[in-house]
Design a protein around this motif. Structure first.
Motif, short mmCIF file in Angstrom:
data_model
loop_
_atom_site.label_atom_id
_atom_site.label_comp_id
_atom_site.label_asym_id
_atom_site.label_seq_id
_atom_site.Cartn_x
_atom_site.Cartn_y
_atom_site.Cartn_z
N LEU A 16 0.83 -1.21 0.00
CA LEU A 16 0.00 0.00 0.00
C LEU A 16 0.86 1.26 0.00
O LEU A 16 0.55 2.23 -0.70
CB LEU A 16 -0.92 -0.01 1.22
N GLU A 17 1.94 1.24 0.78
CA GLU A 17 2.85 2.39 0.79
C GLU A 17 3.50 2.58 -0.58
O GLU A 17 3.67 3.72 -1.04
CB GLU A 17 3.92 2.21 1.86
N LEU A 18 3.86 1.48 -1.22
CA LEU A 18 4.42 1.58 -2.57
C LEU A 18 3.40 2.14 -3.55
O LEU A 18 3.75 2.91 -4.46
CB LEU A 18 4.92 0.21 -3.03
N ARG A 19 2.14 1.76 -3.40
CA ARG A 19 1.09 2.29 -4.26
C ARG A 19 0.94 3.79 -4.05
O ARG A 19 0.78 4.55 -5.01
CB ARG A 19 -0.23 1.58 -3.97
N LYS A 20 1.01 4.23 -2.79
CA LYS A 20 0.95 5.67 -2.51
C LYS A 20 2.10 6.41 -3.16
O LYS A 20 1.91 7.48 -3.76
CB LYS A 20 0.96 5.90 -1.00
N MET A 21 3.30 5.84 -3.05
CA MET A 21 4.46 6.47 -3.67
C MET A 21 4.30 6.53 -5.19
O MET A 21 4.66 7.52 -5.83
CB MET A 21 5.73 5.70 -3.31
N GLU A 22 3.75 5.47 -5.77
CA GLU A 22 3.53 5.46 -7.22
C GLU A 22 2.54 6.56 -7.62
O GLU A 22 2.76 7.27 -8.60
CB GLU A 22 3.00 4.09 -7.65
N ASP A 23 1.47 6.70 -6.87
CA ASP A 23 0.49 7.75 -7.16
C ASP A 23 1.09 9.14 -6.98
O ASP A 23 0.78 10.07 -7.72
CB ASP A 23 -0.74 7.59 -6.26
N ILE A 24 1.95 9.27 -5.97
CA ILE A 24 2.62 10.57 -5.73
C ILE A 24 3.47 10.95 -6.94
O ILE A 24 3.41 12.08 -7.44
CB ILE A 24 3.47 10.51 -4.46
N LEU A 25 4.25 10.00 -7.43
CA LEU A 25 5.11 10.28 -8.58
C LEU A 25 4.28 10.57 -9.82
O LEU A 25 4.65 11.42 -10.64
CB LEU A 25 6.06 9.10 -8.82
N LYS A 26 3.17 9.87 -9.99
CA LYS A 26 2.30 10.14 -11.14
C LYS A 26 1.71 11.54 -11.06
O LYS A 26 1.67 12.27 -12.07
CB LYS A 26 1.18 9.10 -11.21
N ASP A 27 1.24 11.92 -9.87
CA ASP A 27 0.68 13.26 -9.71
C ASP A 27 1.74 14.33 -9.92
O ASP A 27 1.47 15.38 -10.52
CB ASP A 27 0.07 13.40 -8.32
N LEU A 28 2.94 14.07 -9.42
CA LEU A 28 4.02 15.03 -9.60
C LEU A 28 4.37 15.18 -11.08
O LEU A 28 4.58 16.29 -11.57
CB LEU A 28 5.24 14.58 -8.80
N SER A 29 4.44 14.06 -11.78
CA SER A 29 4.73 14.10 -13.22
C SER A 29 3.63 14.83 -13.98
O SER A 29 3.91 15.63 -14.89
CB SER A 29 4.90 12.68 -13.75
N LYS A 30 2.38 14.58 -13.59
CA LYS A 30 1.26 15.26 -14.25
C LYS A 30 1.28 16.75 -13.99
O LYS A 30 1.01 17.56 -14.89
CB LYS A 30 -0.06 14.65 -13.76
N GLU A 31 1.63 17.14 -12.77
CA GLU A 31 1.69 18.56 -12.44
C GLU A 31 2.82 19.25 -13.21
O GLU A 31 2.65 20.36 -13.72
CB GLU A 31 1.90 18.74 -10.94
N LEU A 32 3.97 18.59 -13.31
CA LEU A 32 5.08 19.17 -14.06
C LEU A 32 4.74 19.29 -15.54
O LEU A 32 5.09 20.27 -16.20
CB LEU A 32 6.34 18.32 -13.88
N GLU A 33 4.02 18.30 -16.07
CA GLU A 33 3.59 18.36 -17.47
C GLU A 33 2.60 19.50 -17.68
O GLU A 33 2.66 20.21 -18.70
CB GLU A 33 2.96 17.03 -17.88
N TYR A 34 1.72 19.70 -16.71
CA TYR A 34 0.75 20.80 -16.81
C TYR A 34 1.48 22.15 -16.77
O TYR A 34 1.17 23.06 -17.55
CB TYR A 34 -0.25 20.70 -15.66
N LEU A 35 2.45 22.29 -15.86
CA LEU A 35 3.21 23.53 -15.79
C LEU A 35 4.01 23.76 -17.07
O LEU A 35 4.13 24.90 -17.54
CB LEU A 35 4.15 23.50 -14.58
N ARG A 36 4.55 22.68 -17.64
CA ARG A 36 5.29 22.82 -18.89
C ARG A 36 4.35 23.26 -20.02
O ARG A 36 4.71 24.10 -20.86
CB ARG A 36 5.95 21.48 -19.23
#
Length: 227
Positions: free
Chosen positions: A158-178
Motif C-alpha cells: 500500500l505504501e508503494l502504491r501511494k508512492m507510485e500515485d505521488i510520482l504520477k501526480d508530480l509528473s502530471k503537475e510538471l507536465e501541466y506547468l510545462r
C-alpha cells in the motif's frame, strides 16, 4: 540514550539514502497540489452563491454537502459546471448529499448553490440556511483503505502504491506547468510579433504622411508662385 542513538541512526540513514528525502519532499509537494476545502456559508431564500476552482485533467473530485436547518419541503439545489459552462451534475438535497466526478478537461470549474425557498414563505425566525461544503481532490480524495481491501494489498504494498500515485501526480503537475509555460511563451511571441508589425506600420504611415504633407505644401506654393 536510546532516543539519541535512534535519532543519529535516522540522520545517518537520511544522509546515506537521499532518495528517502526526495520521496518525502515529493509527498509533501503533492499534498500541497491536492486540495481539501471545508467551509460554511449562509443562503437566503432564492439566493444563489457560486465558487470557482481551477482543476487539472483527470482529477478526482469528492464533495459532501450538509444543510441546516433541515427542510422537508424545499430542497437546496447544487449545480456543477465545467470550464465551458456545461452543467455536469445537478443535486437536490434536504439534509446531506455527496458527489464524485473525474474531470475530463483542465480549466476553471464552477460550484453553485441555490436556495429554492420563496422569500414570501420563508420563516422569519430562520431567514438563512447554513451550507457546509467539503471538497477534496487529488490524493486527498482517494480512499487507500478501500484500495487495500479491494486488491488485498499488504501495508508495504500500500505504501508503494501511494508512492507510485505521488510520482504520477508530480509528473502530471510538471507536465501541466510545462504546457502552461509553452502557452504563455507562444502568447508572448504572438504579442511581440504584433507589436513589431504595429510599430513598422506606424513608421511607414508617419513617413507617408510626412511625404504627402511636403508634396502638398510644394504644390500649394508653386500655384501661388511663391516657389
Amino acid at each position: 540514550y536510546q532516543r539519541r542513538v535512534r535519532a543519529r541512526n535516522l540522520n545517518s540513514m537520511a544522509q546515506h539514502h537521499p532518495s528517502s528525502s526526495l520521496l518525502a519532499v515529493s509527498f509533501s509537494f503533492c499534498l500541497l497540489l491536492s486540495l481539501a476545502l471545508a467551509f460554511d456559508f449562509s443562503l437566503y431564500a432564492e439566493q444563489e452563491k457560486c465558487f470557482y476552482e481551477e482543476l487539472h485533467e483527470n482529477t478526482l473530485l469528492l464533495g459532501e454537502i450538509r444543510v441546516t436547518p433541515l427542510s422537508s419541503r424545499v430542497k437546496l439545489v447544487f449545480r456543477f459546471y465545467d470550464p465551458y459552462g456545461n452543467n455536469i451534475q445537478v443535486k437536490e438535497t434536504q439534509a446531506e448529499s455527496s458527489f464524485a466526478f473525474t474531470t475530463v478537461i483542465p480549466g476553471t470549474y464552477t460550484f453553485c448553490f441555490f436556495d429554492g425557498r420563496e422569500s414570501d414563505t420563508a420563516d422569519p425566525e430562520t431567514p438563512t440556511r447554513t451550507v457546509s461544503f467539503d471538497f477534496k481532490t487529488g490524493l486527498r480524495a482517494k480512499d487507500y483503505n478501500a484500495v487495500a481491501k479491494k486488491e488485498h494489498l499488504k501495508p508495504l504494498d500500500l505504501e508503494l502504491r501511494k508512492m507510485e500515485d505521488i510520482l504520477k501526480d508530480l509528473s502530471k503537475e510538471l507536465e501541466y506547468l510545462r504546457h502552461r509555460e509553452a502557452e504563455m511563451r507562444d502568447a508572448n511571441e504572438v504579442t511581440n510579433t504584433r507589436v513589431a508589425l504595429l510599430s513598422a506600420a506606424s513608421v511607414i504611415l508617419l513617413f507617408g504622411l510626412g511625404g504627402w504633407q511636403l508634396w502638398f505644401l510644394m504644390s500649394y506654393f508653386q500655384k501661388k508662385r511663391v516657389l
